[in-house]
Design an enzyme around this catalytic site. Structure first.
Site, PDB file in Angstrom:
ATOM      1  N   GLU A 496       7.102 -10.380  -7.296  1.00 36.04           N
ATOM      2  CA  GLU A 496       7.508  -9.090  -7.876  1.00 36.04           C
ATOM      3  C   GLU A 496       8.004  -9.280  -9.310  1.00 36.04           C
ATOM      4  O   GLU A 496       7.798  -8.415 -10.162  1.00 36.04           O
ATOM      5  CB  GLU A 496       8.582  -8.408  -7.017  1.00 36.04           C
ATOM      6  CG  GLU A 496       8.145  -8.101  -5.584  1.00 36.04           C
ATOM      7  CD  GLU A 496       6.838  -7.338  -5.474  1.00 36.04           C
ATOM      8  OE1 GLU A 496       6.487  -6.611  -6.408  1.00 36.04           O
ATOM      9  OE2 GLU A 496       6.147  -7.494  -4.440  1.00 36.04           O
ATOM     10  N   GLU A 525      -2.860  -7.905  -9.860  1.00 34.93           N
ATOM     11  CA  GLU A 525      -2.119  -8.968  -9.185  1.00 34.93           C
ATOM     12  C   GLU A 525      -2.162 -10.295  -9.942  1.00 34.93           C
ATOM     13  O   GLU A 525      -1.715 -11.315  -9.426  1.00 34.93           O
ATOM     14  CB  GLU A 525      -2.620  -9.165  -7.747  1.00 34.93           C
ATOM     15  CG  GLU A 525      -2.439  -7.965  -6.828  1.00 34.93           C
ATOM     16  CD  GLU A 525      -0.984  -7.596  -6.554  1.00 34.93           C
ATOM     17  OE1 GLU A 525      -0.101  -8.452  -6.717  1.00 34.93           O
ATOM     18  OE2 GLU A 525      -0.741  -6.425  -6.191  1.00 34.93           O
ATOM     19  N   HIS A 630      -7.176  -0.099   5.683  1.00 31.12           N
ATOM     20  CA  HIS A 630      -7.275  -0.381   4.248  1.00 31.12           C
ATOM     21  C   HIS A 630      -8.461   0.358   3.619  1.00 31.12           C
ATOM     22  O   HIS A 630      -8.324   0.954   2.565  1.00 31.12           O
ATOM     23  CB  HIS A 630      -7.523  -1.877   4.022  1.00 31.12           C
ATOM     24  CG  HIS A 630      -6.289  -2.681   3.917  1.00 31.12           C
ATOM     25  ND1 HIS A 630      -5.644  -3.171   5.012  1.00 31.12           N
ATOM     26  CD2 HIS A 630      -5.573  -3.097   2.845  1.00 31.12           C
ATOM     27  CE1 HIS A 630      -4.599  -3.863   4.622  1.00 31.12           C
ATOM     28  NE2 HIS A 630      -4.519  -3.824   3.311  1.00 31.12           N
ATOM     29  N   TYR A 636      -8.450   1.006  -0.507  1.00 35.33           N
ATOM     30  CA  TYR A 636      -9.238  -0.206  -0.734  1.00 35.33           C
ATOM     31  C   TYR A 636     -10.729  -0.072  -0.472  1.00 35.33           C
ATOM     32  O   TYR A 636     -11.415  -1.077  -0.350  1.00 35.33           O
ATOM     33  CB  TYR A 636      -8.682  -1.348   0.123  1.00 35.33           C
ATOM     34  CG  TYR A 636      -7.434  -1.971  -0.459  1.00 35.33           C
ATOM     35  CD1 TYR A 636      -7.523  -3.066  -1.330  1.00 35.33           C
ATOM     36  CD2 TYR A 636      -6.172  -1.478  -0.174  1.00 35.33           C
ATOM     37  CE1 TYR A 636      -6.397  -3.640  -1.874  1.00 35.33           C
ATOM     38  CE2 TYR A 636      -5.039  -2.040  -0.717  1.00 35.33           C
ATOM     39  CZ  TYR A 636      -5.153  -3.115  -1.558  1.00 35.33           C
ATOM     40  OH  TYR A 636      -4.032  -3.685  -2.111  1.00 35.33           O
TER      41      TYR A 636
HETATM   42 ZN    ZN Z   1       1.750  -7.534  -5.989  1.00 37.74          ZN
END
Ligand code: ZN
Length: 713
Positions: A496, A525, A630, A636
């Site tokens: 995070e 990410e 998902h 997704y």
């Molecule tokens: Zn993440």
């Protein structure tokens, strides 16, 4: 107006949110006021849009301000709803969501705005005057309007809106069916031979689960504490992960594991809760939607908003990872079979044995026990180690600033980040501990305020520094001891914090592209997973540890175990993700529900891919797709690959540091500076591939990810 603004903290236009003053009764008046103002502003912009020669100044800038003001009102409400939830707050939150969503659609589908943006893009003289950041913001806005159906008219537009409505309803129905069918199954155990192998925490949870179920029954009698406790049972197990996972890993009774496994793969696949017809309908609707928007398949539509250049490029990356991980997966399976056999298992290892034997082998070969690690990770030590790391690699200083900003709970801490010259550049809140009654589970980073620079009418610049929310659900301190973090909690914090760094170290002045905003789904990410990598560097890992009593750093033998655990069964983990990603892609690209009818079902597609990817022989009765939320009810669809795509980027970025030598301070600092100036600073202002190449000097390669996973060729 000014009266409302001064009294209602949710209508403040500057400064840090007054968390200590916000009350549920402020929400509706603030939302109504800011939405009324926003609709007025949009109407004015739409009027100006058709004639203006200065589209940026008269269309883009006022709309950016509208979004920022809306965020100043709604952002804190959404945040508090997640971390300080009360019945009153939830009620006003739910009351106001539809209004917020409706305005979002109204502005995304505004035809006058869309036409003005396209006009600007079509005028080279004007277009070239804009900065690359401004041009990318406009490109993205045009794309988003197009994908919202702004370019359609007449029957096509009606049909598009109908599809959107149906898709949203079908998605909700799909996930409700999964929840309802999961809820309908339970395994209640009463005999000690049925619970053989289960550890205390699983039994405690199982018993609590049983008591809750008893209490929820109509005319429930209070459970007699003397007649039942967690050691005596009964124990109730259900299909949700915290209950299902440990049962499959520890229960010695093979027949019960089989029963449980079969129930799990059959969720939402029969009777009234059968998701199979819904799945076909969703795939059909998505295909039709893609066609209306001019794409050949839904996968192409999905990839149009992402970093991956094409569906073929996604297939390419997935297949490359598959080729590299298949051998590792097979070798792991062979040694698992041998291990099980050596430990008295006479049956062939199949699906319901896999988690059980994998866990036994992990215990024996790694000997890593979570309790052993805990005393080495007191939260204050982990934080100071993490801050020292970001100073070392990025040159920024993090200092506690508790008391300098109001907070929503006494546990919440406030920190500031300064650059090399000591200038404040950002701040963040850290809400570390779990509060089950009021706080949503999991961990996340969210924007509190975006970085933006506004040029005032007198020519001066007003800078709004970015502020992040870092929210975790860690173990609270017990007594006067600090919170002792598990290794996975430490990893989550690093993850995070990586997102937070991209939000906070941005240098972009336009809020629509600063920090994590405007960053593609399959690239977001990168900074988060990048930060996790540092925990597998021995020196860095040791530097975030000090035994709570002796202050000793983590001993080498435990460091070895943590590093070994990283690659334990990495082949299996990779193949599993690839199976999901390839099935998702295939269903949204090659599979055609209309022409395939009768010849191949979505389950056949899943089986076909499983035969190629899965280590165990696929089971024809597997109906996992019926609970694959998902892709059928989450965000997704034709995007599950994003997990692996971003991991390729983060591993490759980290490899730049490894190649220079993680222990060489000057090299690390200079590569770190480059990472900060590109990936962290530019955020969504440039295409992610370009940003990556600016950092790495070349396009991304999956080699580092393959090496980190321990796969040989
Ligand atoms: Zn993440």
């Amino acid at each position: 107006m000014s009266g409302i603004h001064t009294e209602n903290p949710l209508l403040a236009r500057t400064g840090i949110p007054a968390w200590d003053q916000i009350k549920p009764e402020h929400v509706t008046p603030a939302v109504d006021a800011v939405l009324a103002e926003s609709r007025d502003a949009l109407a004015k912009v739409e009027q100006a849009a058709s004639e203006t020669t200065n589209v940026w100044q008269e269309v883009c800038a006022p709309l950016e301000l509208v979004q920022q003001r809306l965020h100043r009102t709604w952002g804190p409400v959404r945040h508090l709803n997640g971390v300080m939830n009360t019945a009153e707050l939830r009620a006003v939150f739910e009351q106001n969501i539809p209004k917020i969503v409706a305005f979002g659609l109204q502005s995304a589908q505004s035809l006058p705005v869309f036409n003005a943006l396209k006009r600007l893009r079509g005028q080279p003289a004007e277009w070239d005057k804009l900065s690359p950041t401004q041009r990318r913001i406009i490109e993205k806005q045009i794309l988003s309007a197009e994908l919202s159906g702004v370019g359609l008219s007449g029957h096509a537009k009606d049909r598009f809106n109908e599809i959107e409505r149906e898709l949203s309803q079908s998605g909700t129905k799909f996930s409700n069916n999964v929840l309802d069918s999961s809820k309908a199954f339970e395994l209640v155990l009463t005999k000690t031979e049925e619970i053989a192998g289960l550890p205390d925490h699983a039994l405690e949870l199982g018993h609590q689960n049983w008591r809750n179920a008893q209490a929820a029954k109509p005319n429930a009698e209070p459970v007699d504490a003397k007649a039942s406790n967690w050691q005596m049972g009964p124990w109730r197990f259900t299909l949700d992960e915290p209950s299902y996972g440990p049962f499959m890993e520890f229960a010695q009774r093979r027949d019960l594991r089989e029963k449980f496994y079969r129930a799990r793969i059959a969720r939402a696949s029969t009777g009234e809760l059968n998701n199979a017809p819904l799945m076909t309908k969703i795939l059909e609707l998505r295909r039709e939607k893609a066609k209306l928007l001019g794409f050949k398949t839904y996968a192409e539509l999905s990839v149009a908003t992402k970093m991956a250049p094409s569906v073929d490029a996604v297939y390419g990356t997935l297949r490359e990872l598959l080729a590299k991980s298949k051998k590792a997966g097979k070798t792991e399976m062979d040694s698992l079979r041998a291990f099980a056999k050596a430990h008295g298992e006479r049956e062939e290892i199949i699906d319901w044995d896999l988690p059980y034997w994998a866990e036994r082998m992990r215990e024996e070969t790694l000997g890593l026990r979570e309790e052993e690690l805990l005393p080495y990770f007191p939260m204050p030590i982990v934080l100071s180690g993490l801050f020292a790391l970001v100073k070392r690699i990025f040159g920024v200083t993090v200092t506690a600033a508790d008391g300098e900003a109001p907070v929503w709970h006494p546990d919440v801490r406030f920190f500031r980040i300064r650059d090399e010259r000591g200038n404040p550049i950002a701040a963040f809140y850290f809400d570390a501990f779990s509060r089950p009654a009021t706080k949503r589970g999991g961990a996340w980073m969210d924007r509190c305020l975006d970085r933006r620079v506004e040029t005032l009418t007198n020519g001066k610049h007003e800078v709004q520094l970015p502020i992040a929310h870092l929210t975790c659900n860690g173990t609270p301190p017990i007594g006067n001891k600090p919170s002792l973090m598990s290794f996975s909690e430490v990893r989550t914090l690093f993850h995070e914090f990586g997102h937070g760094l991209q939000h906070m170290l941005t240098t972009v002045d336009h809020s629509e592209a600063s920090g994590i905003r405007n960053v593609e789904w399959d690239a977001v990410e990168l900074p988060s997973q990048f930060m996790e990598n540092w925990l597998y560097d021995r020196a860095t890992l040791a530097s975030v540890t000090a035994h709570v009593e002796t202050s000793e750093p983590l001993p080498d033998i435990l460091i070895d175990k943590i590093i070994a655990a990283r690659t334990y069964r990495a082949g299996y983990a990779m193949l599993r993700q690839l199976h999901f990603a390839l099935t998702d892609l295939e269903l949204h690209h090659k599979f055609n529900p209309e022409t395939s009818a009768g010849s191949e079902t979505p389950f056949d597609v899943d089986m076909r891919i499983a035969r190629d990817v899965s280590i165990l022989p696929p089971r024809p009765e597997n109906r996992f797709l019926c609970s694959f939320m998902h892709i059928f009810s989450g965000g997704y669809a034709a995007g599950y690959y994003s997990y692996k795509w971003a991991e390729v980027l983060s591993a490759d970025a980290f490899a730049a540091f490894e190649e220079a030598g993680l222990d060489r301070a000057n090299e690390v600092a200079s590569i770190g500076r480059r990472f900060r100036d590109t990936v962290l600073a530019l955020g969504g202002s440039r295409p992610p591939l370009e940003v990556f190449a600016m950092f790495r000097g070349r396009p991304p390669s999956p080699d580092a990810l393959i090496r980190h996973a321990g796969f040989s060729n």
